[in-house]
Design a protein around this motif. Sequence first.
Motif, PDB file in Angstrom:
ATOM      1  N   UNK A 140      10.494  71.177  25.381  1.00 57.24           N
ATOM      2  CA  UNK A 140       9.607  71.569  24.424  1.00 57.24           C
ATOM      3  C   UNK A 140       9.814  72.765  23.539  1.00 57.24           C
ATOM      4  N   UNK A 141      10.824  73.054  23.639  1.00 61.49           N
ATOM      5  CA  UNK A 141      11.555  73.769  22.920  1.00 61.49           C
ATOM      6  C   UNK A 141      13.234  74.001  22.331  1.00 61.49           C
ATOM      7  N   UNK A 142      13.669  72.699  22.984  1.00 58.67           N
ATOM      8  CA  UNK A 142      15.417  72.168  21.727  1.00 58.67           C
ATOM      9  C   UNK A 142      14.724  70.677  21.352  1.00 58.67           C
ATOM     10  N   UNK A 143      14.111  69.765  21.707  1.00 59.01           N
ATOM     11  CA  UNK A 143      13.945  68.243  20.983  1.00 59.01           C
ATOM     12  C   UNK A 143      12.522  68.604  19.656  1.00 59.01           C
ATOM     13  N   UNK A 144      12.012  70.080  19.857  1.00 57.37           N
ATOM     14  CA  UNK A 144      11.579  69.957  18.879  1.00 57.37           C
ATOM     15  C   UNK A 144      11.918  69.922  17.006  1.00 57.37           C
ATOM     16  N   UNK A 145      13.245  71.349  17.893  1.00 58.69           N
ATOM     17  CA  UNK A 145      14.099  71.316  16.374  1.00 58.69           C
ATOM     18  C   UNK A 145      14.924  71.074  16.144  1.00 58.69           C
ATOM     19  N   UNK A 146      15.284  69.824  16.403  1.00 60.99           N
ATOM     20  CA  UNK A 146      16.314  69.499  16.720  1.00 60.99           C
ATOM     21  C   UNK A 146      16.549  67.794  15.412  1.00 60.99           C
ATOM     22  N   UNK A 147      17.064  67.981  15.137  1.00 57.76           N
ATOM     23  CA  UNK A 147      17.545  66.402  13.383  1.00 57.76           C
ATOM     24  C   UNK A 147      18.248  65.750  14.528  1.00 57.76           C
ATOM     25  N   UNK A 148      19.419  65.995  15.484  1.00 57.74           N
ATOM     26  CA  UNK A 148      18.704  64.660  15.748  1.00 57.74           C
ATOM     27  C   UNK A 148      19.231  64.791  17.125  1.00 57.74           C
ATOM     28  N   UNK A 149      19.296  63.298  18.510  1.00 62.09           N
ATOM     29  CA  UNK A 149      19.243  63.768  19.539  1.00 62.09           C
ATOM     30  C   UNK A 149      19.471  62.620  20.387  1.00 62.09           C
ATOM     31  N   UNK A 150      20.903  62.910  21.134  1.00 59.09           N
ATOM     32  CA  UNK A 150      21.570  61.820  21.883  1.00 59.09           C
ATOM     33  C   UNK A 150      21.074  61.696  23.073  1.00 59.09           C
ATOM     34  N   UNK A 151      20.162  61.718  23.874  1.00 60.36           N
ATOM     35  CA  UNK A 151      19.530  60.746  25.872  1.00 60.36           C
ATOM     36  C   UNK A 151      20.313  59.726  26.082  1.00 60.36           C
ATOM     37  N   UNK A 152      20.064  59.265  26.892  1.00 56.75           N
ATOM     38  CA  UNK A 152      20.215  58.373  27.303  1.00 56.75           C
ATOM     39  C   UNK A 152      19.645  57.641  27.601  1.00 56.75           C
ATOM     40  N   UNK A 153      19.318  56.869  28.414  1.00 57.42           N
ATOM     41  CA  UNK A 153      17.718  55.954  28.484  1.00 57.42           C
ATOM     42  C   UNK A 153      17.173  56.548  29.414  1.00 57.42           C
ATOM     43  N   UNK A 154      17.429  56.897  30.751  1.00 50.91           N
ATOM     44  CA  UNK A 154      16.447  57.725  31.438  1.00 50.91           C
ATOM     45  C   UNK A 154      16.141  58.890  31.170  1.00 50.91           C
ATOM     46  N   UNK A 155      17.206  59.571  29.848  1.00 46.71           N
ATOM     47  CA  UNK A 155      16.568  60.608  29.621  1.00 46.71           C
ATOM     48  C   UNK A 155      15.244  60.840  28.790  1.00 46.71           C
ATOM     49  N   UNK A 156      14.946  59.689  27.713  1.00 45.91           N
ATOM     50  CA  UNK A 156      14.719  59.393  26.829  1.00 45.91           C
ATOM     51  C   UNK A 156      13.310  58.725  27.792  1.00 45.91           C
ATOM     52  N   UNK A 157      13.745  57.994  28.178  1.00 55.55           N
ATOM     53  CA  UNK A 157      12.175  57.831  29.457  1.00 55.55           C
ATOM     54  C   UNK A 157      11.633  59.000  30.141  1.00 55.55           C
ATOM     55  N   UNK A 158      12.204  59.669  30.477  1.00 54.23           N
ATOM     56  CA  UNK A 158      11.452  60.890  31.332  1.00 54.23           C
ATOM     57  C   UNK A 158      11.060  62.304  30.351  1.00 54.23           C
ATOM     58  N   UNK A 159      11.834  61.700  29.289  1.00 52.81           N
ATOM     59  CA  UNK A 159      10.783  63.128  27.897  1.00 52.81           C
ATOM     60  C   UNK A 159       9.661  62.340  27.374  1.00 52.81           C
ATOM     61  N   UNK A 160       9.836  61.085  27.472  1.00 50.03           N
ATOM     62  CA  UNK A 160       8.003  60.303  26.483  1.00 50.03           C
ATOM     63  C   UNK A 160       7.711  60.167  27.828  1.00 50.03           C
TER      64      UNK A 160
END
Length: 294
Positions: A140-160
């Motif tokens: 909620x606080x860091x991802x909206x500010x990022x120009x680039x993000x590097x999640x693994x597949x699990x992390x992307x699934x959890x975040x979205x």
Amino acid sequence: MTSSVAPSSNAVIVISSHVVRGSVGNRAAVFALETLGHPVWAVPTVILPWHPGHGPAKRIVPEPQQFDDLIADLERAPWLGEVRGIMSGYLGNAAQAASVARLVETAKTRNKGVLYLCDPVIGDEKGLYVPEATANAIRDELMPLADVSTPNRFELAWLTGAELPDNKAVMQAALHAGPGTMLVTSAHPMIAGGTGNLLVTHSLALLAEHRLVVGPTNGLGDLTSALFLARMLAGLDLEQALQRTTASVFEIMARSAKRGADELMLEADASSLSTPMAMTQMRRLVHPSKGIRA
């Protein structure tokens, strides 16, 4: 205090965990960035004797006010104009996210060209390994500010909150995750016995694959993030940045495995960071938003 900023200033602030032994968190990212010519401001979010994957150990986490005071000092540092990139990784607690977000905003105000890469280090296929409050704060606080993000597949699934059974679903989730450039590690491979990194922007979808290596895996995400940020800061286009990042990480992992090491051996393989020789398979995928070859 006064300062003069050289036109070639290319410092990077790296905010992540610090281990005494091993090549994870800041230990991996700082070495990679400095090897590629970037002065690094290293901010520890937690201090441990070794990676938790090696067994239980004492955690030293700065008190929230102490951490925030440190960040506040960096915000007013006369050398902040030297900074071209910021990378955040593992957080010691949820409160750290607000402090990091404020530093990112301050640095971007000082220098419009600052790139912020958020590596949302929250878990893997086994589940979350940070408290849910910390994962929520990163989302909620860091991802909206990022120009680039590097999640693994699990992390992307959890975040979205999405199921990611194939790379089409991975791409669609990446497009809705926030940052304009998403590098998803541990993507679904198209070659048998392989693994890959999937890069997605609003108009581009690229998959870099290599054979799967059984060896030390701790620190691979930190290393991937640092190298990709360095390649972007060097002005490489995204395809070149992806190819060289993937080749470097694959080569270092393979060499560490061949030695029987229980950690990545960056100090022995520094040449792999700058001039990787490993081969990677590059594929342009059909972009989900356009239905054409990107």
